[in-house]
Design an enzyme around this catalytic site. Structure first.
Site, PDB file in Angstrom:
ATOM      1  N   HIS A 406       0.844  -1.194   0.000  1.00 13.99           N
ATOM      2  CA  HIS A 406       0.000   0.000   0.000  1.00 13.99           C
ATOM      3  C   HIS A 406       0.876   1.238   0.000  1.00 13.99           C
ATOM      4  CE1 HIS A 406      -2.974   2.905   1.969  1.00 13.99           C
ATOM      5  NE2 HIS A 406      -3.395   2.679   0.746  1.00 13.99           N
ATOM      6  N   HIS A 407       0.667   2.098  -0.994  1.00 11.97           N
ATOM      7  CA  HIS A 407       1.403   3.359  -1.081  1.00 11.97           C
ATOM      8  C   HIS A 407       0.397   4.508  -1.051  1.00 11.97           C
ATOM      9  CE1 HIS A 407       4.903   1.283  -3.511  1.00 11.97           C
ATOM     10  NE2 HIS A 407       4.806   0.852  -2.262  1.00 11.97           N
ATOM     11  N   GLU A 511     -16.470   2.207   1.079  1.00 10.18           N
ATOM     12  CA  GLU A 511     -15.993   2.895   2.286  1.00 10.18           C
ATOM     13  C   GLU A 511     -16.925   4.022   2.731  1.00 10.18           C
ATOM     14  OE1 GLU A 511     -12.255   3.833   0.530  1.00 10.18           O
ATOM     15  OE2 GLU A 511     -12.757   5.921   0.188  1.00 10.18           O
TER      16      GLU A 511
HETATM   17  C1  NOJ Z   1      -8.827   6.273   0.478  1.00 15.12           C
HETATM   18  C2  NOJ Z   1      -8.965   4.938  -0.178  1.00 15.12           C
HETATM   19  O1  NOJ Z   1     -10.064   4.905  -1.035  1.00 15.12           O
HETATM   20  C3  NOJ Z   1      -9.087   3.897   0.910  1.00 15.12           C
HETATM   21  O2  NOJ Z   1      -9.328   2.638   0.333  1.00 15.12           O
HETATM   22  C4  NOJ Z   1      -7.863   3.896   1.760  1.00 15.12           C
HETATM   23  O3  NOJ Z   1      -8.053   3.010   2.814  1.00 15.12           O
HETATM   24  C5  NOJ Z   1      -7.592   5.295   2.330  1.00 15.12           C
HETATM   25  N1  NOJ Z   1      -7.645   6.264   1.296  1.00 15.12           N
HETATM   26  C6  NOJ Z   1      -6.237   5.368   3.010  1.00 15.12           C
HETATM   27  O4  NOJ Z   1      -5.222   5.249   2.063  1.00 15.12           O
END
Ligand code: NOJ
Length: 707
Positions: A406-407, A511
């Site tokens: 993850h970046h 989300e």
């Molecule tokens: C927004 C991204 O859509 C989400 O998937 C991620 O967890 C957060 N940013 C943090 O990087």
């Protein structure tokens, strides 16, 4: 058809195709391979336009086509100096995708234009253009049309000119003259959260400025999606509605290309020879036809990656939803999610249930503090102290599961570009084959080059970011890493050329249900996405939430679907990297429903849309790339529905076992979301299935040949 023929003029007037009294000078035409679509290009008074018909019906009225360059205003004095035609019919195979083999069959018309030198000497040269006599103004360019049975694409091409190797595009006057009565599904551009909004549904005449893909129902059997393909070294295009003028005969609405500017106001800084992205119009009798159309892919270049054996679609789980719920944190401390122990727990879970990958967010230095505003703190090779990368790399390898990197950049682009080569090299060393990137910022813009703080920065979809995103794709490919980009620029089919550019967000995903203050995604949201955002390409929506209320963590939020609908999303929303987004404990509490997520593939040989009404419901059937199993899913908005569904897509003469995951009779997303039934029955291609969907519900079915 010759437009100057009296019958043609009559038909054209009848259909509102050309303004009364005006006859196009020297039109040239090209039709689709089957002849269902006709495109005509004309110059009148030195101005260039095009129009599109389906039979006698106007699909796009006569609409302008030209570019304004700082070096020359190509608006007037244009003449067609040459044309060339070609027909191509090829079939190519996607490395992964929603279809296996893709047919690309089109007729091409190349139109070479020249600006009349007199017009240029009379002042068509734009103010501010260099006056160096040794450099001649740009006077020649080409428009290339490709017309398929499912729509068309066209692009501008400017050759290198004597002594000139670059031009500055100051306007693109590409217009789309829509027929009357259109209804549009659209998202407004230039807003705070990029593409992450609930889709508007309005008359096309109420569009202000819209992102693409923009989907329009012109009438019951004419659906359009306007978008772009192969967005490269150019600014992303939105569509702005123009005020009506007296000359707008027959056109209800004219939309014009609106390019996201650089922070200094430039639109496109183009090197010559220049090729613009394709401007695309998908045209279908049904909304489902838009989903089945591979036009955007067909207008992209073949793969630049010769050995694609390392590019694998698949499903993953991750340390992710727990942060969005607030159960754990990205930053270090007592609630840190990305600890060695927690990552092992997810790796065990993935290995137990057959998932290929485990995403770990919050593993690296940079999350402590205000990372929304300070992306420069992120280090992409430095783990938090409680994340033992070496141990976990060995543990994952033993379990046969891959860690997913993850970046999160916090939209600090230079900080990321300085580190990304090393970061991808580290991934390769550790067997990490996929990285999720992120560009969160508390602003619609990203930082300007030089790290200057926003505002104003660069748009997420201006040329600066289009070029940045491509550099990342190339850097990742060099280290055998595939990408899942969040806060991306929209997809335009680049995945064909760079098949490591697998999936992206670019819409309101799951989300929002965890934390948005506006009630989350409404039940109709996922009945719109397949006909809008997903026409651009795959989306990492992150489906599969089983604990729809998560009262323990965020009692004021919830997921606005039934549980069965969460299963259906795996088929309805295509992504080659598909997440099982919920917490492991929620899946292990419902092993029967979880079985569908374990079974469903992320790579398909065929896709068929069986029903669809945008914003109401959609039913899609897909054939597994690696077996003869079909999967079918239906989702509905807040209304319950009964859909009679012929299974004619199954192989004739074969029997199949259908494992049905459906809403129970009394299910309802609001009041009884967990009521589902799993049952089996035998079916064949003659069966007509009655699919009953609860309000806010869905249904998912696996068909396995019995032989
Ligand atoms: C927004 C991204 O859509 C989400 O998937 C991620 O967890 C957060 N940013 C943090 O990087």
């Amino acid at each position: 058809m010759n437009l100057l023929h009296p019958v043609s003029i009559f038909l054209a007037l009848l259909s509102g195709f050309i303004p009364s009294g005006a006859v196009c000078a020297n039109p040239v035409a090209v039709t689709s391979p089957s002849g269902n679509l006709q495109v005509e290009i004309a110059t009148e008074n030195g101005e260039l336009s095009y129009s599109v018909r389906r039979g006698c019906e106007a699909v796009l009225h006569r609409s302008s086509l030209w570019l304004v360059l700082r070096e020359a205003d190509l608006t007037g004095g244009l003449a067609i100096v040459d044309t060339a035609r070609a027909t191509r019919d090829t079939t190519w195979t996607q490395v992964w995708g929603e279809f296996g083999d893709v047919r690309s069959h089109y007729r091409e018309l190349r139109v070479d234009l020249e600006s009349n030198p007199e017009a240029l000497s009379q002042g068509a040269l734009s103010p501010g253009a260099p006056s160096d006599d040794a450099i001649r103004p740009v006077a020649r360019f080409t428009i290339r049309f490709r017309v398929f049975d499912d729509g068309l694409g066209f692009r501008y091409e400017i050759p290198a000119h004597d002594g000139r190797d670059s031009v500055l595009v100051t306007d693109e006057v590409t217009e789309f003259g829509l027929p009357a009565g259109g209804r549009a599904w659209w998202i407004e551009s230039y807003r705070h959260n990029r593409y992450e909004y609930v889709t508007n549904e309005t008359p096309a005449g109420e569009i202000t400025v819209a992102h693409t893909p923009l989907t329009i129902r012109c009438d019951d059997d004419l659906y359009l999606s306007i978008h772009e393909a192969a967005l490269t070294n150019y600014a992303g295009m939105s569509l702005r509605r123009l005020a009506r003028t007296a000359g707008d005969f027959g056109k209800a609405v004219t939309l014009k290309a609106d390019l996201a500017p650089w922070s200094n106001g430039d639109l496109v800084r183009a090197e010559l020879p220049m090729r613009s992205p394709w401007r695309t119009v998908q045209i279908s009798e049904t909304p489902g036809g838009l989903i089945e159309s591979p036009l955007i892919l067909n207008l992209n270049e073949p793969s630049r990656i010769a050995d694609v054996s390392w590019i694998e679609p698949g499903k993953y789980v991750g340390i992710w939803w727990e942060m969005h719920l607030g159960k754990s944190t990205w930053g270090s401390g007592t609630k840190h999610g990305a600890t060695t122990a927690n990552t092992k727990r997810y790796l065990d879970f993935a290995a137990r249930h057959g998932f290929a990958g485990v995403l770990v967010e919050g593993w690296n230095v940079g999350w402590d503090g205000d990372w929304f505003r300070n992306g420069n703190a992120f280090r992409f090779t430095e783990p938090h102290r409680d994340f033992d990368r070496e141990t976990l790399t060995r543990y994952a390898a033993r379990k046969g599961v891959r860690l997913i990197g993850h970046h999160e950049t916090g939209a600090a682009i230079e900080n990321y570009e300085e580190q990304m080569a090393d970061a991808f090299a580290l991934c390769e060393r550790d067997g990490i084959r996929a990285v999720k990137t992120g560009y969160v910022s508390d602003d619609p813009n990203v930082q300007q080059p030089g790290g200057k703080s926003v505002p104003p920065g660069e748009w997420h979809y201006g040329q600066f970011m289009v070029e940045h995103f491509r550099r990342v794709v190339e850097a990742a490919a060099a280290r055998h890493v595939v990408l899942d980009v969040h806060e991306p620029v929209k997809a335009t089919g680049i995945r064909r050329t760079w098949p490591n550019m697998m999936t992206r967000e670019g819409a309101r995903g799951q989300e929002y249900n965890a934390w948005s203050g506006d009630g989350g995604n409404p039940p109709g949201h996922t009945t719109i996405l397949p006909f809008t955002r997903l026409l651009a390409g795959p989306m990492d929506f992150t489906p599969g939430i089983f604990d729809l209320h998560f009262d323990e963590y965020r009692p004021r939020n919830r997921v606005n679907t039934t549980l069965a609908k969460q299963l259906a999303l795996y088929v309805v929303i295509y992504s080659p990297l598909q997440m099982a987004a919920d917490l492991p404990e929620n899946y292990e509490a419902r092993p029967d429903a979880f079985q569908f997520i374990k079974d469903v593939p992320a790579d398909w040989r065929a896709t068929k849309v069986l029903h669809g009404a945008i914003g109401d419901y959609v039913t899609i059937a897909r054939l597994d790339r690696n077996s003869d199993d079909w999967y079918l899913a239906s989702v509905t908005d807040e209304e319950g529905r009964t859909l009679n569904t012929p299974l004619a897509f199954l192989d004739a003469g074969r029997k199949y076992r259908a494992t049905v995951y459906r809403d129970a009779a009394d299910a309802d997303w609001e009041t009884n979301a967990y009521a589902y039934v799993i049952e089996e029955r035998e079916v064949d291609a003659n069966t007509v299935l009655t699919i009953v969907l609860a309000p806010g519900g869905g249904q998912a079915i696996r068909f396995t040949p019995v032989d």
